[in-house]
Design a protein around this motif. Structure first.
Motif, PDB file in Angstrom:
ATOM      1  N   ASP A 128      77.913  63.379  23.474  1.00 24.93           N
ATOM      2  CA  ASP A 128      77.878  62.280  22.506  1.00 24.93           C
ATOM      3  C   ASP A 128      78.798  62.606  21.340  1.00 24.93           C
ATOM      4  O   ASP A 128      78.537  63.536  20.575  1.00 24.93           O
ATOM      5  N   THR A 168      75.441  66.938  21.584  1.00 26.95           N
ATOM      6  CA  THR A 168      74.349  66.394  22.386  1.00 26.95           C
ATOM      7  C   THR A 168      74.855  65.940  23.743  1.00 26.95           C
ATOM      8  O   THR A 168      75.690  65.033  23.826  1.00 26.95           O
ATOM      9  N   LYS A 194      75.056  63.980  27.275  1.00 25.45           N
ATOM     10  CA  LYS A 194      74.668  62.633  27.689  1.00 25.45           C
ATOM     11  C   LYS A 194      74.018  62.701  29.066  1.00 25.45           C
ATOM     12  O   LYS A 194      74.657  62.491  30.099  1.00 25.45           O
ATOM     13  N   ALA A 197      73.991  59.615  32.204  1.00 23.46           N
ATOM     14  CA  ALA A 197      75.211  58.819  32.318  1.00 23.46           C
ATOM     15  C   ALA A 197      75.747  58.999  33.740  1.00 23.46           C
ATOM     16  O   ALA A 197      75.167  59.730  34.544  1.00 23.46           O
ATOM     17  N   GLY A 242      74.550  67.252  30.719  1.00 24.03           N
ATOM     18  CA  GLY A 242      75.640  66.281  30.653  1.00 24.03           C
ATOM     19  C   GLY A 242      76.725  66.520  31.682  1.00 24.03           C
ATOM     20  O   GLY A 242      77.800  65.920  31.599  1.00 24.03           O
ATOM     21  N   GLY A 277      77.227  54.058  31.511  1.00 29.19           N
ATOM     22  CA  GLY A 277      76.002  54.396  30.802  1.00 29.19           C
ATOM     23  C   GLY A 277      74.907  54.904  31.703  1.00 29.19           C
ATOM     24  O   GLY A 277      74.026  55.643  31.256  1.00 29.19           O
TER      25      GLY A 277
END
Length: 288
Positions: free
Chosen positions: A137, A144, A146, A149, A185, A210
């Motif tokens: 992010d 952070t 993600k 996603a 992530g 997303g």
């Protein structure tokens, strides 16, 4: 001219222009560096870029220095900007330019070297390459991850051709795949090192969504960008069998003259380790 492409396809392929070419390319080279004494951080800058294609005359080759490769780890520094937005090119396979592979059962996978489903069932040959992208992010300072996603990646084969589009492999869908990011992530794909076709530096395309649901519905892309591969690694790979056409193409290029990367590639140059004999790993942090 590449031997496998028709005249019409070659003209587009050389410049890597897709349907988005006539639209402004947003979020380009995203920052202004203020004087250190001001004590002010980086300010994102939104602008446009020109993609006239073609290599500059007598370009100097750009090799990946340790500093350049380290630039891919944006999350490890105080700087954090969204990954540069780039054209998806003419061969995305995401439904924006003809065929849509994202809605096909089997596209969610880690190993993208083979075709799946009702395609011809071929396998892309070449020097092994494992690609790991870490989506973070940007708004949080890249600290952070993600989780949840999704990332869709695609790239050409060692001859410089794209599955689903290029003559001879239009029935294949290899070198394309989607994965959901884990708690860190990350997504990791098993692939082969892509070739170098005329007027484009060796690269890998990717789109960030997303969620996995969005990706497999081919909707709501949040980011579209490209990963660049270091010059010294390209030289080593292209000296091997099957990559012969890449050698003269790469000799005419540099990262600084490439139509996509010439305005800056610090966030897009992957850190690559390994060897021709053992295969390579490419890693890149992707702030979104």
């Amino acid at each position: 001219m590449h031997r496998h492409h028709g005249d019409e396809i070659d003209e587009v392929h050389e410049h890597d222009k897709g349907l988005s070419y006539d639209l402004p390319v947003l979020a380009r080279r995203r920052m202004i560096r203020l004087m250190a004494g001001a004590g002010v951080g980086l300010i994102p800058l939104v602008g446009c870029t020109s993609e006239d294609g073609g290599a500059a005359s007598a370009p100097s080759r750009s090799s990946a220095s340790p500093e350049s490769s380290a630039g891919s780890s944006a999350a490890s520094s105080a700087e954090c900007a969204t990954i540069p937005d780039e054209t998806a090119g003419p061969f995305p396979g995401d439904g924006s330019n003809g065929v849509n592979v994202l809605k096909e059962s089997g596209v969610v996978r880690g190993d993208i070297t083979k075709s799946f489903g009702d395609s011809a069932g071929g396998t892309a040959e070449g020097v092994p390459l494992t690609v790991t992208l870490t989506v973070v992010d940007a708004a949080s300072g890249c600290g952070t991850p993600k989780q949840g996603a999704a990332v869709y990646i695609w790239h050409c084969d060692r001859a410089g051709d794209y599955s689903l589009y290029s003559e001879g492999i239009a029935d294949e869908n290899y070198l394309r795949g989607v994965q959901e990011t884990d708690a860190a992530g990350r997504v990791t794909f098993t692939s082969i090192f892509p070739g170098c076709y005329p007027n484009r530096w060796p690269h890998i395309h990717f789109e960030v969504y997303g969620s996995l649901e969005d990706a497999t519905a081919a909707t709501s892309i949040t980011n579209t960008s490209q990963l660049a591969l270091p010059a010294d690694v390209c030289d080593a790979v292209y000296a091997t069998e099957g990559y012969e056409e890449s050698v003269p193409n790469l000799a005419e290029l540099s990262l600084d003259s490439d139509s996509i990367f010439r305005d800056g590639y610090d966030q897009q140059l992957a850190a690559v380790k390994g060897s021709v004999a053992e295969g390579y790993t490419a890693t890149l942090t992707v702030p979104v």
